[in-house]
Design a protein around this motif. Structure first.
Motif, PDB file in Angstrom:
ATOM      1  N   LYS A 171       0.843  -1.194   0.000  1.00 46.58           N
ATOM      2  CA  LYS A 171       0.000   0.000   0.000  1.00 46.58           C
ATOM      3  C   LYS A 171       0.883   1.250   0.000  1.00 46.58           C
ATOM      4  CE  LYS A 171      -2.437  -1.470   3.648  1.00 46.58           C
ATOM      5  NZ  LYS A 171      -3.506  -1.537   4.688  1.00 46.58           N
ATOM      6  N   PHE A 172       0.521   2.206  -0.853  1.00 45.88           N
ATOM      7  CA  PHE A 172       1.242   3.469  -0.924  1.00 45.88           C
ATOM      8  C   PHE A 172       0.280   4.628  -0.691  1.00 45.88           C
ATOM      9  CE2 PHE A 172       3.676   0.727  -3.885  1.00 45.88           C
ATOM     10  CZ  PHE A 172       4.940   0.819  -3.308  1.00 45.88           C
ATOM     11  N   TYR A 173       0.829   5.704  -0.131  1.00 47.33           N
ATOM     12  CA  TYR A 173       0.091   6.961  -0.032  1.00 47.33           C
ATOM     13  C   TYR A 173       0.974   8.042  -0.629  1.00 47.33           C
ATOM     14  CZ  TYR A 173      -2.903  10.667   1.780  1.00 47.33           C
ATOM     15  OH  TYR A 173      -3.758  11.741   1.886  1.00 47.33           O
ATOM     16  N   LEU A 174       0.563   8.563  -1.792  1.00 49.50           N
ATOM     17  CA  LEU A 174       1.315   9.614  -2.470  1.00 49.50           C
ATOM     18  C   LEU A 174       0.784  10.976  -2.061  1.00 49.50           C
ATOM     19  CD1 LEU A 174       2.460   7.301  -4.175  1.00 49.50           C
ATOM     20  CD2 LEU A 174       2.179   8.753  -6.193  1.00 49.50           C
ATOM     21  N   ASP A 175       1.703  11.897  -1.792  1.00 49.37           N
ATOM     22  CA  ASP A 175       1.305  13.240  -1.392  1.00 49.37           C
ATOM     23  C   ASP A 175       2.314  14.242  -1.941  1.00 49.37           C
ATOM     24  OD1 ASP A 175      -0.192  15.216  -0.229  1.00 49.37           O
ATOM     25  OD2 ASP A 175       0.007  14.479   1.825  1.00 49.37           O
ATOM     26  N   ALA A 176       1.974  15.521  -1.852  1.00 49.46           N
ATOM     27  CA  ALA A 176       2.863  16.616  -2.247  1.00 49.46           C
ATOM     28  C   ALA A 176       2.276  17.888  -1.657  1.00 49.46           C
ATOM     29  CB  ALA A 176       2.970  16.725  -3.767  1.00 49.46           C
ATOM     30  N   ASP A 177       3.077  18.954  -1.600  1.00 46.24           N
ATOM     31  CA  ASP A 177       2.539  20.190  -1.039  1.00 46.24           C
ATOM     32  C   ASP A 177       1.501  20.789  -1.989  1.00 46.24           C
ATOM     33  OD1 ASP A 177       3.811  21.879  -2.990  1.00 46.24           O
ATOM     34  OD2 ASP A 177       5.641  21.905  -1.793  1.00 46.24           O
ATOM     35  N   ILE A 178       0.710  21.714  -1.462  1.00 45.59           N
ATOM     36  CA  ILE A 178      -0.440  22.219  -2.208  1.00 45.59           C
ATOM     37  C   ILE A 178      -0.027  22.956  -3.478  1.00 45.59           C
ATOM     38  CG2 ILE A 178      -0.536  24.290  -0.776  1.00 45.59           C
ATOM     39  CD1 ILE A 178      -3.436  22.479  -2.615  1.00 45.59           C
ATOM     40  N   GLU A 179       1.066  23.706  -3.444  1.00 43.37           N
ATOM     41  CA  GLU A 179       1.479  24.435  -4.641  1.00 43.37           C
ATOM     42  C   GLU A 179       1.862  23.473  -5.760  1.00 43.37           C
ATOM     43  OE1 GLU A 179       1.158  27.641  -5.247  1.00 43.37           O
ATOM     44  OE2 GLU A 179       0.217  27.756  -3.274  1.00 43.37           O
ATOM     45  N   THR A 180       2.584  22.432  -5.400  1.00 46.62           N
ATOM     46  CA  THR A 180       2.975  21.436  -6.397  1.00 46.62           C
ATOM     47  C   THR A 180       1.752  20.742  -6.966  1.00 46.62           C
ATOM     48  OG1 THR A 180       5.088  21.047  -5.281  1.00 46.62           O
ATOM     49  CG2 THR A 180       4.306  19.327  -6.783  1.00 46.62           C
ATOM     50  N   ARG A 181       0.827  20.383  -6.108  1.00 49.21           N
ATOM     51  CA  ARG A 181      -0.371  19.680  -6.576  1.00 49.21           C
ATOM     52  C   ARG A 181      -1.237  20.573  -7.454  1.00 49.21           C
ATOM     53  NH1 ARG A 181      -3.999  17.762  -2.952  1.00 49.21           N
ATOM     54  NH2 ARG A 181      -3.326  18.948  -1.134  1.00 49.21           N
ATOM     55  N   ALA A 182      -1.347  21.846  -7.096  1.00 41.82           N
ATOM     56  CA  ALA A 182      -2.149  22.770  -7.902  1.00 41.82           C
ATOM     57  C   ALA A 182      -1.528  22.958  -9.286  1.00 41.82           C
ATOM     58  CB  ALA A 182      -2.277  24.112  -7.190  1.00 41.82           C
ATOM     59  N   ARG A 183      -0.214  23.094  -9.353  1.00 40.57           N
ATOM     60  CA  ARG A 183       0.445  23.255 -10.656  1.00 40.57           C
ATOM     61  C   ARG A 183       0.258  22.013 -11.523  1.00 40.57           C
ATOM     62  NH1 ARG A 183       4.628  25.496  -7.507  1.00 40.57           N
ATOM     63  NH2 ARG A 183       5.815  23.552  -7.663  1.00 40.57           N
ATOM     64  N   ARG A 184       0.391  20.852 -10.902  1.00 41.62           N
ATOM     65  CA  ARG A 184       0.208  19.611 -11.662  1.00 41.62           C
ATOM     66  C   ARG A 184      -1.222  19.492 -12.169  1.00 41.62           C
ATOM     67  NH1 ARG A 184       3.199  15.562  -7.392  1.00 41.62           N
ATOM     68  NH2 ARG A 184       5.365  16.047  -7.942  1.00 41.62           N
ATOM     69  N   ARG A 185      -2.171  19.799 -11.299  1.00 44.18           N
ATOM     70  CA  ARG A 185      -3.572  19.696 -11.692  1.00 44.18           C
ATOM     71  C   ARG A 185      -3.885  20.664 -12.823  1.00 44.18           C
ATOM     72  NH1 ARG A 185      -7.550  16.769 -13.067  1.00 44.18           N
ATOM     73  NH2 ARG A 185      -9.610  17.564 -12.541  1.00 44.18           N
ATOM     74  N   ARG A 186      -3.339  21.870 -12.745  1.00 48.40           N
ATOM     75  CA  ARG A 186      -3.561  22.834 -13.817  1.00 48.40           C
ATOM     76  C   ARG A 186      -2.970  22.324 -15.128  1.00 48.40           C
ATOM     77  NH1 ARG A 186      -1.064  28.860 -14.752  1.00 48.40           N
ATOM     78  NH2 ARG A 186      -2.696  29.607 -16.170  1.00 48.40           N
ATOM     79  N   GLY A 187      -1.796  21.690 -15.036  1.00 45.93           N
ATOM     80  CA  GLY A 187      -1.182  21.128 -16.233  1.00 45.93           C
ATOM     81  C   GLY A 187      -2.024  20.026 -16.846  1.00 45.93           C
ATOM     82  N   GLU A 188      -2.625  19.191 -15.990  1.00 45.27           N
ATOM     83  CA  GLU A 188      -3.495  18.121 -16.483  1.00 45.27           C
ATOM     84  C   GLU A 188      -4.690  18.699 -17.226  1.00 45.27           C
ATOM     85  OE1 GLU A 188      -4.567  16.016 -12.998  1.00 45.27           O
ATOM     86  OE2 GLU A 188      -2.604  15.067 -12.714  1.00 45.27           O
ATOM     87  N   LEU A 189      -5.282  19.743 -16.653  1.00 43.07           N
ATOM     88  CA  LEU A 189      -6.437  20.371 -17.290  1.00 43.07           C
ATOM     89  C   LEU A 189      -6.044  21.028 -18.608  1.00 43.07           C
ATOM     90  CD1 LEU A 189      -8.092  21.977 -14.133  1.00 43.07           C
ATOM     91  CD2 LEU A 189      -8.949  20.019 -15.435  1.00 43.07           C
ATOM     92  N   ALA A 190      -4.895  21.698 -18.615  1.00 43.78           N
ATOM     93  CA  ALA A 190      -4.436  22.359 -19.839  1.00 43.78           C
ATOM     94  C   ALA A 190      -4.205  21.350 -20.951  1.00 43.78           C
ATOM     95  CB  ALA A 190      -3.160  23.144 -19.557  1.00 43.78           C
ATOM     96  N   ALA A 191      -3.698  20.175 -20.578  1.00 36.88           N
ATOM     97  CA  ALA A 191      -3.454  19.134 -21.580  1.00 36.88           C
ATOM     98  C   ALA A 191      -4.748  18.653 -22.213  1.00 36.88           C
ATOM     99  CB  ALA A 191      -2.711  17.960 -20.938  1.00 36.88           C
ATOM    100  N   ARG A 192      -5.862  18.849 -21.512  1.00 30.14           N
ATOM    101  CA  ARG A 192      -7.169  18.460 -22.049  1.00 30.14           C
ATOM    102  C   ARG A 192      -7.901  19.645 -22.666  1.00 30.14           C
ATOM    103  NH1 ARG A 192      -7.641  16.006 -16.608  1.00 30.14           N
ATOM    104  NH2 ARG A 192      -6.738  13.923 -16.742  1.00 30.14           N
ATOM    105  N   GLY A 193      -7.196  20.772 -22.785  1.00 28.47           N
ATOM    106  CA  GLY A 193      -7.800  21.938 -23.404  1.00 28.47           C
ATOM    107  C   GLY A 193      -8.641  22.786 -22.476  1.00 28.47           C
ATOM    108  N   VAL A 194      -8.495  22.574 -21.151  1.00 30.71           N
ATOM    109  CA  VAL A 194      -9.254  23.350 -20.170  1.00 30.71           C
ATOM    110  C   VAL A 194      -8.321  24.390 -19.552  1.00 30.71           C
ATOM    111  CG1 VAL A 194     -10.623  23.281 -18.058  1.00 30.71           C
ATOM    112  CG2 VAL A 194     -10.709  21.359 -19.669  1.00 30.71           C
ATOM    113  N   ASP A 195      -8.590  25.664 -19.807  1.00 31.04           N
ATOM    114  CA  ASP A 195      -7.735  26.750 -19.325  1.00 31.04           C
ATOM    115  C   ASP A 195      -8.312  27.335 -18.040  1.00 31.04           C
ATOM    116  OD1 ASP A 195      -5.862  28.711 -19.052  1.00 31.04           O
ATOM    117  OD2 ASP A 195      -6.685  30.022 -20.609  1.00 31.04           O
ATOM    118  N   VAL A 196      -7.657  27.043 -16.916  1.00 32.75           N
ATOM    119  CA  VAL A 196      -8.113  27.520 -15.609  1.00 32.75           C
ATOM    120  C   VAL A 196      -6.929  28.163 -14.896  1.00 32.75           C
ATOM    121  CG1 VAL A 196      -9.230  26.910 -13.437  1.00 32.75           C
ATOM    122  CG2 VAL A 196      -9.744  25.596 -15.503  1.00 32.75           C
TER     123      VAL A 196
END
Length: 228
Positions: free
Chosen positions: A143-168
């Motif tokens: 079992k694993f639990y992956l985590d990261a600080d909020i700034e890192t997670r927000a940047r990654r999430r924004r990148g995921e959305l941008a890759a799908r054409g969602v600009d936020v």
């Protein structure tokens, strides 16, 4: 025998949004030759069905009737709802918010948790989600639990959305991630927690390959110690 009585282990990866679960789970499964079970995608599929039906996301007759009539399947990287490929349609912020609401409801959990357990039962599988090691497969071999600080997670999430054409904007994404954290961690039913015995991997300063190496090391250690 492994903890679940199988020669190939059941591996779970849990964590909050933006921690890198999806990419890590996908690559880990590929390297090991295991199946990938994206439990979050299954919940998103149900959320899409609820959205399409236009019914309120609350426990009641309309939702229960919809659940009885709805099938959710994983076909490789694709998510099928009643046979329709909705893979691209379920990766929007709106579906994410609706998913967080639905996962707190008993009938939704009652539909998907047994299905997820059945799909994992044969072993040789990597499950990814928010309750895979705490609720779906609490006796998983690794079992694993992956985590990261909020700034890192927000940047990654924004990148995921941008890759799908969602600009936020980053500020909005950060707030959405924090709101999802609060919802997932505060719910009484299957809250997001670090499962007992889960290996914590903080990916804040780690690249994808470094995270993958850490996961592989632990899985291979367990595989090597598993009696024939």
């Amino acid at each position: 025998m492994t903890g679940c009585g199988r020669r190939e282990p059941i591996v779970t990866i849990d964590g909050p949004a933006g921690a890198g679960k999806s990419s890590a789970a996908r690559e880990l499964a590929r390297r090991l030759g295991f199946r990938l079970l994206d439990t979050g995608a299954m919940y998103r599929g149900l959320a899409w069905a609820v959205q399409q039906a236009g019914i309120p996301p609350e426990d009641g007759a309309p939702l229960r009737d919809l659940l009885e009539r709805t099938t959710v399947e994983l076909a490789g990287d694709r998510v099928l709802v009643n046979g329709r490929d909705v893979t691209a349609e379920i990766r929007t912020p709106a579906i994410g918010e609706l998913t967080s609401v639905l996962t707190a409801l008993d009938p939704v959990r009652d539909k998907l948790t047994p299905l997820q357990r059945a799909l994992a039962a044969a072993g040789g599988v990597v499950l990814e989600g928010r309750d895979t090691g705490s609720v779906v497969c609490p006796d998983a071999d690794v079992k694993f639990y992956l985590d990261a600080d909020i700034e890192t997670r927000a940047r990654r999430r924004r990148g995921e959305l941008a890759a799908r054409g969602v600009d936020v904007g980053l500020d909005r994404v950060r707030e959405e991630v924090l709101r999802r954290d609060r919802q997932d961690m505060a719910r009484s039913l299957a809250p997001l927690v670090r499962p007992p015995g889960a290996v914590l991997v903080d990916s804040t300063s780690l690249g994808p390959e470094a995270v993958l190496r850490r996961l592989l090391e632990e899985v291979e250690r367990v595989r090597c110690c598993t009696p024939p």
